[in-house]
Design an enzyme around this catalytic site. Structure first.
Site, PDB file in Angstrom:
ATOM      1  N   LEU A   1       0.863  -1.456  -0.013  1.00 27.35           N
ATOM      2  CA  LEU A   1      -0.066   0.111  -0.112  1.00 27.35           C
ATOM      3  C   LEU A   1       0.910   1.092  -0.144  1.00 27.35           C
ATOM      4  CD1 LEU A   1      -2.475  -0.840   3.058  1.00 27.35           C
ATOM      5  CD2 LEU A   1      -3.215  -0.894   0.571  1.00 27.35           C
ATOM      6  N   HIS A   2       0.740   2.365  -0.854  1.00 28.87           N
ATOM      7  CA  HIS A   2       1.436   3.364  -0.872  1.00 28.87           C
ATOM      8  C   HIS A   2       0.424   4.481  -1.570  1.00 28.87           C
ATOM      9  CE1 HIS A   2       2.248   2.382  -4.968  1.00 28.87           C
ATOM     10  NE2 HIS A   2       2.618   3.697  -5.272  1.00 28.87           N
ATOM     11  N   ARG A   3      -0.608   4.419  -1.910  1.00 33.60           N
ATOM     12  CA  ARG A   3      -1.253   5.592  -2.563  1.00 33.60           C
ATOM     13  C   ARG A   3      -1.920   6.510  -1.395  1.00 33.60           C
ATOM     14  NH1 ARG A   3      -0.433   5.301  -7.352  1.00 33.60           N
ATOM     15  NH2 ARG A   3      -0.289   3.246  -8.249  1.00 33.60           N
TER      16      ARG A   3
END
Ligand code: UD1
Length: 369
Positions: A213-215
């Site tokens: 997850l990085h958004r």
């Protein structure tokens, strides 16, 4: 421009670029070794600079050291864009190239395309034409701007071709070549290897999840992120969740009062270890675009925490499903997955490991004197 040996700038800046340039560079080198005229100049913008986000990928994928490193480092979107444009323009003014080849949709892609086109250096965009329709993602802006000033499009799908035609691009500028990211995956399948923590963590094939997850929409708000992580814990039925933490995500995670149980937090993984984990996982939970292409080819169920995708073939053909960003959607999706009721999927056209060669072949023809 040299009449005999056209120089192609191959631009890479951030992690998802490195697997896309590796097969193109290899194909260009192979042609050169066989007497071809094209020459490559590898330009690293320095957008990603950590060993874990950059150096490891160069080593594992056999990418040569960059000929030029613009060393731009961190910053806001505009700061990075400005720094890359300024430094790349300098390079072109000192030593002009004949083509600027950009890949993907990161800040470096757009910034170099703008600097090059303003100096009338033609732009080739690998992975051109894909669209999520979501202007809230910086990557979508990067795609729109880059494609508006691209001369030659190397595309991954018929959907991308159709998007470009709709935007008025003539067929003579669109080359449907397939997916260079998949060239890299297929070439490295035999080399994939378990990370050092595999045994310690008690991981077994088919007995854990992988999550990335990085958004900003998922990870920038601490409360929302905490809610999401709790939902992951509840939905994964006690199976370990291996979570390689992106630097952006690490900042929010560090601010959370308590770390969620069941998550196995690890550093960003090198390419061979990451894809080993994916290949043997029960399923993948992600907000990345590239990961959904890899899971499609590996036949691993993929749950995407986004409302849109610029890679619809991973859903219509592959193993990917979009469940949105509401954590409540995780439980029903993972119940289906755990019950073995996930779609099997197939591999999209031309995702066959030969894309780099097709690109080199087209470039050789396009750059004929
Ligand atoms: C970028 C890409 C995104 C891609 C992602 C994969 C854009 C707009 N986004 O997002 O498409 O999916 O990379 O990783 O280009 N940082 C480090 N070490 C590094 C690199 C970055 O600590 O080697 C830190 C930066 O200082 C920053 C944060 O990580 O605070 C985010 O990096 P940035 O390059 O701004 O964008 P990403 O979120 O990584």
């Amino acid at each position: 421009m040299s009449a005999t040996e056209p120089l192609i700038d191959v631009i890479a800046g951030a992690r998802p670029n490195f697997m896309k340039i590796a097969p193109i560079l290899r194909a260009l080198q192979a042609r050169q070794a066989a007497g071809g005229r094209l020459r490559a100049r590898l330009v690293h913008t320095g957008q990603h600079y950590d060993e874990r986000m950059s150096g490891d990928f160069f080593r594992q994928l056999g990418i040569p050291d960059p000929d030029v490193n613009l060393e731009v480092g961190s910053g806001t979107q505009a700061e990075q864009t400005a720094a890359i444009m300024t430094r790349y323009e300098q390079l072109l003014l000192q030593a002009r190239s004949d083509v600027c080849l950009v890949v993907g949709d990161v800040t470096s892609t757009m910034a170099c395309a703008i600097a090059a086109q303003k100096l009338r250096v033609p732009v080739a965009h690998v992975e051109g034409g894909i669209r999520s329709g979501d202007w809230g993602m910086p990557e979508e802006i990067n795609r729109l701007v880059t494609d508006a000033i691209t001369n030659w499009f190397f595309t991954t799908s018929e959907v991308a071709n159709a998007n470009l035609r709709k935007a008025g691009v003539g067929d003579e500028r669109i080359f449907f070549v397939g997916n260079t990211m998949i060239d890299t995956l297929l070439a490295n399948l035999p080399q994939l290897r378990a990370p050092a923590f595999w045994a310690d963590a008690g991981l077994q094939a088919g007995g854990y999840f992988v999550m990335t997850l990085h958004r900003p929409a998922n990870v920038d708000d601490p409360q929302g992120f905490a809610r999401l992580l709790r939902a992951v814990g509840e939905a994964t039925a006690g199976l370990p969740v291996v979570f390689p933490v992106h630097p952006r995500t690490a900042k929010t995670l560090a601010a959370l009062p308590d770390k969620p149980a069941g998550l196995r937090l690890v550093d960003p993984q090198p390419y061979l270890e990451f894809n080993y984990l994916v290949r043997h996982a029960k399923g993948v939970i992600t907000d990345s675009g590239g990961v959904t292409e890899e899971t499609t080819v590996l036949g691993v169920p993929c749950v995407t925490l986004r409302d849109t995708t610029e890679r619809p073939e991973t859903v219509s053909i592959g193993t990917n499903e979009l469940i949105g960003t509401d954590p409540a959607a995780l439980k029903p999706a993972l119940q289906r997955l755990l019950a073995g009721r996930w779609k099997k999927g197939a591999i999209p056209e031309k995702w066959d490991g030969r894309t780099g060669e097709r690109i080199a072949e087209h470039l050789e023809r396009l750059l004929q004197p």
